[in-house]
Design an enzyme around this catalytic site. Structure first.
Site, short mmCIF file in Angstrom:
data_model
loop_
_atom_site.label_atom_id
_atom_site.label_comp_id
_atom_site.label_asym_id
_atom_site.label_seq_id
_atom_site.Cartn_x
_atom_site.Cartn_y
_atom_site.Cartn_z
N ARG A 51 0.81 -1.22 0.00
CA ARG A 51 0.00 0.00 0.00
C ARG A 51 0.84 1.27 0.00
NH1 ARG A 51 -4.26 -1.30 4.58
NH2 ARG A 51 -2.28 -2.02 5.36
N HIS A 178 7.31 -22.79 7.87
CA HIS A 178 8.76 -22.58 7.84
C HIS A 178 9.52 -23.68 8.58
CE1 HIS A 178 8.33 -20.63 11.79
NE2 HIS A 178 9.62 -20.75 11.93
N ASP A 235 -1.50 -21.84 16.74
CA ASP A 235 -0.27 -21.17 16.31
C ASP A 235 0.86 -22.16 16.05
OD1 ASP A 235 1.29 -18.74 15.88
OD2 ASP A 235 2.33 -19.26 17.75
N HIS A 240 3.25 -26.56 12.87
CA HIS A 240 4.65 -26.95 13.03
C HIS A 240 4.82 -28.31 13.71
CE1 HIS A 240 5.27 -22.95 11.73
NE2 HIS A 240 5.27 -22.34 12.90
C1 BG6 Z 1 5.61 -19.02 14.21
C2 BG6 Z 1 4.66 -18.76 15.35
O1 BG6 Z 1 4.96 -19.71 13.18
O2 BG6 Z 1 6.71 -19.80 14.68
C3 BG6 Z 1 5.38 -18.06 16.48
O3 BG6 Z 1 3.59 -17.95 14.89
C4 BG6 Z 1 6.60 -18.82 16.89
O4 BG6 Z 1 4.51 -17.87 17.59
C5 BG6 Z 1 7.48 -19.16 15.69
O5 BG6 Z 1 7.33 -18.01 17.81
C6 BG6 Z 1 8.60 -20.09 16.08
O6 BG6 Z 1 9.50 -20.21 15.01
P1 BG6 Z 1 11.04 -20.53 15.27
O7 BG6 Z 1 11.60 -20.72 13.89
O8 BG6 Z 1 11.59 -19.33 16.00
O9 BG6 Z 1 11.08 -21.75 16.10
#
Ligand code: BG6
Length: 484
Positions: A51, A178, A235, A240
């Site tokens: 934006r 990720h 979350d 994850h």
């Molecule tokens: C994110 C979450 O996807 O992963 C966060 O939203 C979390 O709450 C984070 O802190 C953790 O990622 P990493 O790579 O630091 O373990």
């Protein structure tokens, strides 16, 4: 041992939300590191679209500052940085209106790989997908990249999937988790399927239980508004931890291909049993000497959202019948520790008279810190005094084992973005996987919401609530220690 860098094909990467937090912290510094390593070819371009009313020079300045602040610049020279900034362009854009789309259309080339990174709120995914299509910017070869949260329940995840699939084929959609880009997570597959040693033991005949821990020391300050509506289950667990569970539990795929791997992961998710409410412990951190309570951080004095969760999960299949998987994750815990521990069964019979201690082989795979793995084995304690047995770790920290600095561990985002350009979906979640994960998660969340469950308080800087310890203790097991 030098690592090999294979340049990817020329590409145009459009980052919607290109001035946002994720772009500035992760995506752009990561791209700069790939550029410095020689992986981004001549002719690669990055186009920010957001934006903010910036021009190209303004965007270059913003990216320059982001790289200085969030890393990537330390090992490189200024000439390299200047060349990287030349690959950037920018256009202001309105995701919900028509402004900026013609300009973007004029910028994106049709004869190179096209990737569109939706680094924006999920509520805009559908608008972006539709406009990319309507303005004939995207082709049937384009790739789109989306981030979590991918929905907050099955219904919303289905709606999001539909809004993308209305305009793009599943083979064009790259859903980022990720954790799948982390070096050790991929090593999990290398260890399991690249060695003859482990796979024969990887089942309910030899494994007593498996623990998956993702503990963080940070709280939710700064993102309380999002987090308070999500909680640790949405979350961290639904995505994850679920992905880690899949990789540790899945059957060997026929080959290391995107759909072969994802088919096997999907089978694990579908085989997950519902969880008995007594096997779920939700916690919330209390104020401590070093910080505020969860409720203060989340700015919600009556919040019942969990910042910690531990649970015992079972997988309904032949390999894992009867083997508990204990999952735990939390904020403001004692240490930042992420690991998977495969705890093998006791010896059926010991030949060593007088040795009453329970010796167990434990394979632990560390995601962070000190990525690596160790295998606890039992040996004779050195010195006189008869056969006294002791458990020691055979330790392999990857950075040490692989030696030279060429093997610096690549950040998850860098790896995943390069995979998008290469067209490799193996480390991305497929739509049906995400939906299956929500289908398992929804009844658990509905269950505790229906019971008005109140999370147990735990001291910030601790290992979580007492009840989480009891979850294992009452079965004669114990959590792996969080090393502070
Ligand atoms: C994110 C979450 O996807 O992963 C966060 O939203 C979390 O709450 C984070 O802190 C953790 O990622 P990493 O790579 O630091 O373990």
């Amino acid at each position: 041992m030098a690592s090999r860098v294979i340049p990817v094909d020329p590409f145009d990467l459009v980052i919607f939300g290109g001035t946002g937090d994720l772009a500035r912290r992760k995506i752009l510094p990561g791209l700069f590191r790939r550029y410095s390593s020689g992986q981004m070819p001549e002719g690669a371009r990055i186009i920010g679209a957001a934006r903010s009313d910036l021009d190209r020079a303004g965007y270059q300045q913003l990216v320059n500052e982001s790289i200085a602040e969030f890393g990537g610049a330390e090992k490189s020279d200024t000439a390299m940085l200047a060349k990287f900034l030349e690959t950037l362009d920018y256009t202001p854009i309105d995701a919900k209106g028509e402004a900026g789309w013609d300009a973007l259309s004029g910028m994106v080339r049709k004869d190179v790989v096209q990737a569109f990174y939706f680094s924006v709120a999920p509520s805009l995914f559908g608008d972006l997908a539709q406009r990319l299509h309507a303005h004939k910017i995207a082709t049937d070869q384009s790739r789109i990249v989306v981030e979590k949260p991918f929905g907050r329940d099955l219904k919303s995840a289905k709606a999001l999937n539909k809004s993308l699939r209305d305009h793009f084929d599943e083979s064009q959609v790259y859903r980022i988790d990720h954790y799948l880009g982390k070096e050790t997570v991929q090593n999990l597959m290398a260890v399991r399927f690249g060695n003859v040693l482990f796979e024969p033991l990887w089942n309910n005949h030899y494994v007593d239980h498996i623990q998956i821990t993702v503990a963080e020391t940070v709280g939710v300050g700064g993102r309380g508004a999002y987090y308070d509506r999500a909680g640790a289950m949405r979350d961290m667990v639904q995505n994850h931890l679920m992905q880690l569970l899949c990789l540790i539990a899945m059957e060997p795929p026929g080959q290391f291909g995107a759909d072969e791997v994802r088919d096997e992961k999907l089978k694990v998710i579908r085989a997950l049993q519902g969880v008995d409410p007594h096997h779920i412990v939700r916690g919330q951190y209390d104020a401590g000497p070093n910080g505020a309570s969860y409720r203060e951080d989340a700015e919600n004095p009556r919040s019942f959202t969990e910042s910690f969760i531990a649970m015992k999960v079972h997988i309904n299949n032949w390999r894992w019948a009867g083997v508990p998987f204990y999952l735990r994750t939390g904020k403001r815990m004692k240490s930042r520790t992420s690991e998977i521990a495969v705890v093998f069964k006791d010896l059926g019979h010991s030949i060593f008279e007088g040795d009453e201690k329970r010796h167990r082989n434990i394979l632990s795979i560390r995601l962070q810190p000190n990525e690596g793995m160790d295998l606890q084995v039992t040996i004779k304690e050195p010195g006189p005094g008869g056969m006294r047995l002791v458990d020691v770790p055979l330790d392999m920290t990857f950075a040490e084992a692989l030696g030279d600095s060429d093997h610096e561990v690549t950040d998850a985002y860098e790896r995943l973005i390069m995979d998008v350009i290469r067209g490799n979906q193996t480390l991305f979640m497929r739509g049906d996987e995400v939906e299956a994960a929500w289908a398992w998660t929804d009844p658990l969340i509905n269950g505790w919401e229906g019971r008005n469950d109140v999370p147990k308080l735990y001291d910030a800087g601790s290992s979580g609530p007492e009840d989480a310890l009891m979850l294992l203790h009452r079965e004669g097991r114990k959590w792996r220690e969080l090393k502070g």
